[in-house]
Write an enzyme that holds these catalytic residues in place. Structure first.
Site, PDB file in Angstrom:
ATOM      1  N   CYS A  43       0.855  -1.189   0.000  1.00  0.00           N
ATOM      2  CA  CYS A  43       0.000   0.000   0.000  1.00  0.00           C
ATOM      3  C   CYS A  43       0.891   1.239   0.000  1.00  0.00           C
ATOM      4  CB  CYS A  43      -0.907  -0.034   1.225  1.00  0.00           C
ATOM      5  SG  CYS A  43      -1.855   1.463   1.496  1.00  0.00           S
ATOM      6  N   HIS A  44       0.337   2.348  -0.491  1.00  0.00           N
ATOM      7  CA  HIS A  44       1.125   3.580  -0.563  1.00  0.00           C
ATOM      8  C   HIS A  44       1.521   4.109   0.816  1.00  0.00           C
ATOM      9  CE1 HIS A  44       0.784   4.002  -4.881  1.00  0.00           C
ATOM     10  NE2 HIS A  44      -0.410   3.451  -4.726  1.00  0.00           N
ATOM     11  N   THR A  45       0.753   3.722   1.839  1.00  0.00           N
ATOM     12  CA  THR A  45       1.107   4.162   3.195  1.00  0.00           C
ATOM     13  C   THR A  45       2.433   3.546   3.636  1.00  0.00           C
ATOM     14  OG1 THR A  45      -1.231   4.327   3.665  1.00  0.00           O
ATOM     15  CG2 THR A  45       0.230   4.392   5.554  1.00  0.00           C
ATOM     16  N   HIS A  88       0.585  -3.627   6.323  1.00  0.00           N
ATOM     17  CA  HIS A  88      -0.678  -3.588   7.064  1.00  0.00           C
ATOM     18  C   HIS A  88      -1.844  -4.100   6.241  1.00  0.00           C
ATOM     19  CE1 HIS A  88      -0.575   0.048   4.726  1.00  0.00           C
ATOM     20  NE2 HIS A  88      -1.879   0.091   4.817  1.00  0.00           N
ATOM     21  N   GLU A  89      -1.579  -4.629   5.028  1.00  0.00           N
ATOM     22  CA  GLU A  89      -2.690  -5.140   4.216  1.00  0.00           C
ATOM     23  C   GLU A  89      -2.509  -6.654   4.094  1.00  0.00           C
ATOM     24  OE1 GLU A  89      -3.785  -2.083   1.089  1.00  0.00           O
ATOM     25  OE2 GLU A  89      -4.473  -3.840  -0.001  1.00  0.00           O
ATOM     26  N   CYS A 104     -12.302  -2.234  20.166  1.00  0.00           N
ATOM     27  CA  CYS A 104     -12.253  -2.792  21.529  1.00  0.00           C
ATOM     28  C   CYS A 104     -13.643  -2.999  22.095  1.00  0.00           C
ATOM     29  CB  CYS A 104     -11.431  -1.878  22.439  1.00  0.00           C
ATOM     30  SG  CYS A 104     -12.283  -0.355  22.936  1.00  0.00           S
ATOM     31  N   CYS A 146     -14.409   1.553  24.341  1.00  0.00           N
ATOM     32  CA  CYS A 146     -14.069   2.974  24.414  1.00  0.00           C
ATOM     33  C   CYS A 146     -15.240   3.813  23.897  1.00  0.00           C
ATOM     34  CB  CYS A 146     -12.803   3.258  23.627  1.00  0.00           C
ATOM     35  SG  CYS A 146     -12.986   3.168  21.845  1.00  0.00           S
ATOM     36  N   CYS A 185     -15.845   3.327  20.145  1.00  0.00           N
ATOM     37  CA  CYS A 185     -16.488   2.055  19.805  1.00  0.00           C
ATOM     38  C   CYS A 185     -17.971   2.076  20.168  1.00  0.00           C
ATOM     39  CB  CYS A 185     -15.789   0.896  20.497  1.00  0.00           C
ATOM     40  SG  CYS A 185     -14.250   0.427  19.673  1.00  0.00           S
ATOM     41  N   CYS A 235     -11.583   3.513  16.959  1.00  0.00           N
ATOM     42  CA  CYS A 235     -11.318   3.002  18.309  1.00  0.00           C
ATOM     43  C   CYS A 235     -10.062   3.672  18.874  1.00  0.00           C
ATOM     44  CB  CYS A 235     -11.124   1.487  18.265  1.00  0.00           C
ATOM     45  SG  CYS A 235     -10.605   0.772  19.834  1.00  0.00           S
ATOM     46  N   ARG A 271      -4.466   3.586  20.522  1.00  0.00           N
ATOM     47  CA  ARG A 271      -3.986   4.582  19.560  1.00  0.00           C
ATOM     48  C   ARG A 271      -2.563   5.076  19.894  1.00  0.00           C
ATOM     49  NH1 ARG A 271      -2.222   5.938  16.080  1.00  0.00           N
ATOM     50  NH2 ARG A 271      -2.299   7.871  14.890  1.00  0.00           N
ATOM     51  N   CYS A 283      -7.248  -2.949   3.953  1.00  0.00           N
ATOM     52  CA  CYS A 283      -7.015  -1.509   3.812  1.00  0.00           C
ATOM     53  C   CYS A 283      -7.755  -0.909   2.629  1.00  0.00           C
ATOM     54  CB  CYS A 283      -5.511  -1.217   3.741  1.00  0.00           C
ATOM     55  SG  CYS A 283      -5.138   0.538   3.587  1.00  0.00           S
ATOM     56  N   ARG A 315      -2.815  -3.250  -7.495  1.00  0.00           N
ATOM     57  CA  ARG A 315      -2.340  -3.853  -6.256  1.00  0.00           C
ATOM     58  C   ARG A 315      -1.334  -4.975  -6.543  1.00  0.00           C
ATOM     59  NH1 ARG A 315      -3.000  -0.097  -3.421  1.00  0.00           N
ATOM     60  NH2 ARG A 315      -4.096  -0.048  -1.426  1.00  0.00           N
TER      61      ARG A 315
HETATM   62  N1  APR Z   1      -5.518  14.243 -10.852  1.00  0.00           N
HETATM   63  C1  APR Z   1      -6.127  13.066 -11.177  1.00  0.00           C
HETATM   64  N2  APR Z   1      -5.609  11.863 -10.913  1.00  0.00           N
HETATM   65  C2  APR Z   1      -4.420  11.817 -10.294  1.00  0.00           C
HETATM   66  C3  APR Z   1      -3.716  12.995  -9.910  1.00  0.00           C
HETATM   67  C4  APR Z   1      -4.337  14.250 -10.223  1.00  0.00           C
HETATM   68  N3  APR Z   1      -3.766  15.410  -9.900  1.00  0.00           N
HETATM   69  N4  APR Z   1      -2.566  12.625  -9.293  1.00  0.00           N
HETATM   70  C5  APR Z   1      -2.550  11.275  -9.292  1.00  0.00           C
HETATM   71  N5  APR Z   1      -3.657  10.778  -9.885  1.00  0.00           N
HETATM   72  C6  APR Z   1      -4.042   9.371 -10.067  1.00  0.00           C
HETATM   73  C7  APR Z   1      -2.918   8.425 -10.409  1.00  0.00           C
HETATM   74  O1  APR Z   1      -2.685   8.390 -11.824  1.00  0.00           O
HETATM   75  C8  APR Z   1      -3.433   7.086  -9.880  1.00  0.00           C
HETATM   76  O2  APR Z   1      -4.148   6.358 -10.874  1.00  0.00           O
HETATM   77  O3  APR Z   1      -4.525   8.884  -8.830  1.00  0.00           O
HETATM   78  C9  APR Z   1      -4.397   7.470  -8.783  1.00  0.00           C
HETATM   79  C10 APR Z   1      -3.939   7.091  -7.377  1.00  0.00           C
HETATM   80  O4  APR Z   1      -3.887   5.716  -7.295  1.00  0.00           O
HETATM   81  P1  APR Z   1      -2.793   4.925  -6.482  1.00  0.00           P
HETATM   82  O5  APR Z   1      -1.525   5.693  -6.499  1.00  0.00           O
HETATM   83  O6  APR Z   1      -2.780   3.517  -6.962  1.00  0.00           O
HETATM   84  O7  APR Z   1      -3.329   5.020  -4.960  1.00  0.00           O
HETATM   85  P2  APR Z   1      -4.350   4.162  -4.105  1.00  0.00           P
HETATM   86  O8  APR Z   1      -3.709   2.927  -3.584  1.00  0.00           O
HETATM   87  O9  APR Z   1      -5.649   4.026  -4.792  1.00  0.00           O
HETATM   88  O10 APR Z   1      -4.518   5.158  -2.860  1.00  0.00           O
HETATM   89  C11 APR Z   1      -4.996   6.457  -3.044  1.00  0.00           C
HETATM   90  O11 APR Z   1      -5.492   6.730  -0.734  1.00  0.00           O
HETATM   91  O12 APR Z   1      -4.805   5.361   0.987  1.00  0.00           O
HETATM   92  C12 APR Z   1      -4.573   6.537   0.320  1.00  0.00           C
HETATM   93  O13 APR Z   1      -2.243   6.930   0.626  1.00  0.00           O
HETATM   94  C13 APR Z   1      -3.215   6.560  -0.299  1.00  0.00           C
HETATM   95  O14 APR Z   1      -3.459   8.793  -0.662  1.00  0.00           O
HETATM   96  C14 APR Z   1      -3.451   7.570  -1.334  1.00  0.00           C
HETATM   97  C15 APR Z   1      -4.856   7.295  -1.836  1.00  0.00           C
HETATM   98 ZN    ZN Z   2     -12.551   1.041  21.014  1.00  0.00          ZN
END
Ligand code: APR
Ligand code: ZN
Length: 375
Positions: free
Chosen positions: A46-48, A68-69, A98, A101, A104, A112, A116, A175, A370
């Site tokens: 994930c991007h996080t 985390h996924e 939990c 809290c 919850c 929750c 934290r 996630c 993904r």
């Molecule tokens: N305008 C339109 N589309 C955009 C722009 C923009 N300015 N900038 C990026 N994108 C598009 C990308 O081309 C991509 O297809 O946004 C999409 C983002 O997808 P991913 O990078 O695969 O991200 P994703 O896993 O879906 O998560 C999106 O949610 O959980 C959060 O941290 C994560 O902030 C991120 C968001």
């Molecule tokens: Zn809780």
């Protein structure tokens, strides 16, 4: 049996920021009271995780084990654990539940608060870590740390799921997919016949589209600067597409024209404060609702003219799609098993765990949705 013993296994350790993860042998201590040790079977990237690797996350504490996924199987349980037994199929949850809290107990939130503080510091609820590597303590991450063959999580941070469900697919419910799907169904409450627009067609945005479709939306406009995303997005319910690069006026103007005054619901799934503003300002006067789903970098701020809200637009946000995690994740797994929820279609790449750095490279390139790693 490994119960009560330290387990040595493979893990991807983040020793510091801006460097690839290191495949190491780590020691995983047995679970303490109200903890569960899990054999991780699959994990999606994930991007996080990538954001924390970049060093920009103020909560990132190195060295740590990210991830985390994930999904897995209970190996052993600590004292006082009544809900789980070895062999149970489970999904670790970065938002626990939990049931005690004030969050919850409140029907309107899933945030929750029980653990934290310790989770944010990268330790278990008792303030210590279960991981060591090369004689050093290694931090936990988001209460999950699924980039390890074995991990230890709090029992409030774990959902028991149908053992028949394929773990290498349902890990996505930990996630991104749940977040997007819930943003449409729980946070926005998309209504039948409505018009929706989604910024960003990654896993999160595609899951939003699918939620809008399930809710009976009439128009679902996908917005992305990468037009290669549009074909796949049709599978998830998008009915039209706009690439902001094809227009020289602000995207909000394009959308307001296209929809006779604006959209009923908009979703920002990128994490960019400029598109958050555009999404709000593309809402219809009087009733349009915009939901922030993407996570902006620490310290960023949103802005718009107050007039936008005075004239009836609503600006909201969501974490984990508003799902109360322990209650909802097993149900989402059942929805997938009943073919009411797509998951397989999000997975563009599957790799063995050893190729985790290659996986992050794919995630950066943009054509992937993904990446799932199997242990
Ligand atoms: N305008 C339109 N589309 C955009 C722009 C923009 N300015 N900038 C990026 N994108 C598009 C990308 O081309 C991509 O297809 O946004 C999409 C983002 O997808 P991913 O990078 O695969 O991200 P994703 O896993 O879906 O998560 C999106 O949610 O959980 C959060 O941290 C994560 O902030 C991120 C968001
Ligand atoms: Zn809780």
């Amino acid at each position: 049996s490994t119960t009560g013993k330290v387990i040595k296994c493979r893990a991807a350790v983040a020793w510091g920021s801006k460097q690839p993860l290191a495949l190491e042998e780590v020691e995983v201590a047995p679970p303490k009271a109200h903890e569960v040790r899990v054999k991780v079977v699959a994990v999606a990237l994930c991007h996080t995780d990538a954001y924390t690797m970049s060093g920009l996350d103020p909560e990132g504490s190195f060295p740590c084990i990210l991830g985390h996924e994930g999904s897995g199987i209970v190996e052993s349980i600590g004292e006082g654990v009544t809900e789980f037994k070895p062999g149970d199929h489970v999904i670790p949850l970065y938002i626990p539940q939990c049931r005690e809290c004030k969050f919850c107990k409140h029907p309107s939130t899933n945030l929750c608060g029980k653990i934290r503080a310790t989770q944010g510091k990268g330790v278990m609820p008792d303030g210590t870590s279960r991981f060591t590597c090369r004689g050093q303590l290694i931090s936990h991450f988001m209460g999950c740390s699924t980039f390890s063959e074995y991990t230890v999580v709090a029992d409030i941070s774990l959902a028991k799921i149908d053992p028949v469900a394929p773990l290498d697919k349902v890990c996505l419910l930990a996630c991104g997919v749940s977040t997007g799907y819930g943003a449409a169904l729980n946070t926005a409450n998309v209504t039948p016949g409505s018009s929706c627009a989604i910024w960003g067609l990654g896993a999160v945005g595609l899951a939003v589209a699918f939620g809008c479709k399930q809710a009976g939306a009439n128009r679902i406009i996908g917005i992305d600067i990468n037009s290669t995303k549009f074909e796949l997005a049709k599978t998830f319910g998008c009915t039209e597409f706009v690439n902001p690069k094809d227009h020289d006026k602000p995207i909000q103007e394009v959308l307001i024209e296209l929809t006779d005054g604006g959209l009923d619901f908009t979703f920002e799934c990128i994490g960019d404060v400029n598109t958050m503003r555009a999404a709000l300002e593309s809402c219809h006067k009087g009733w349009g609702t915009s939901v922030i789903v993407g996570v902006a970098a620490a310290g960023q701020e949103i802005s718009t003219r107050p007039f936008q809200l005075v004239t009836g637009r609503v600006w909201k946000g969501t974490a984990f799609g508003g799902w109360k995690s322990k209650d909802s994740v097993p149900q989402l797994v059942q929805d997938y098993m009943a073919k009411k929820l797509l998951l397989d279609e999000f997975i563009t790449h599957t790799l063995p765990f050893e190729k985790i750095n290659e996986g992050f490279e794919l995630l950066r390139l943009g054509d992937c949705v993904r990446v799932v790693l199997k242990y």
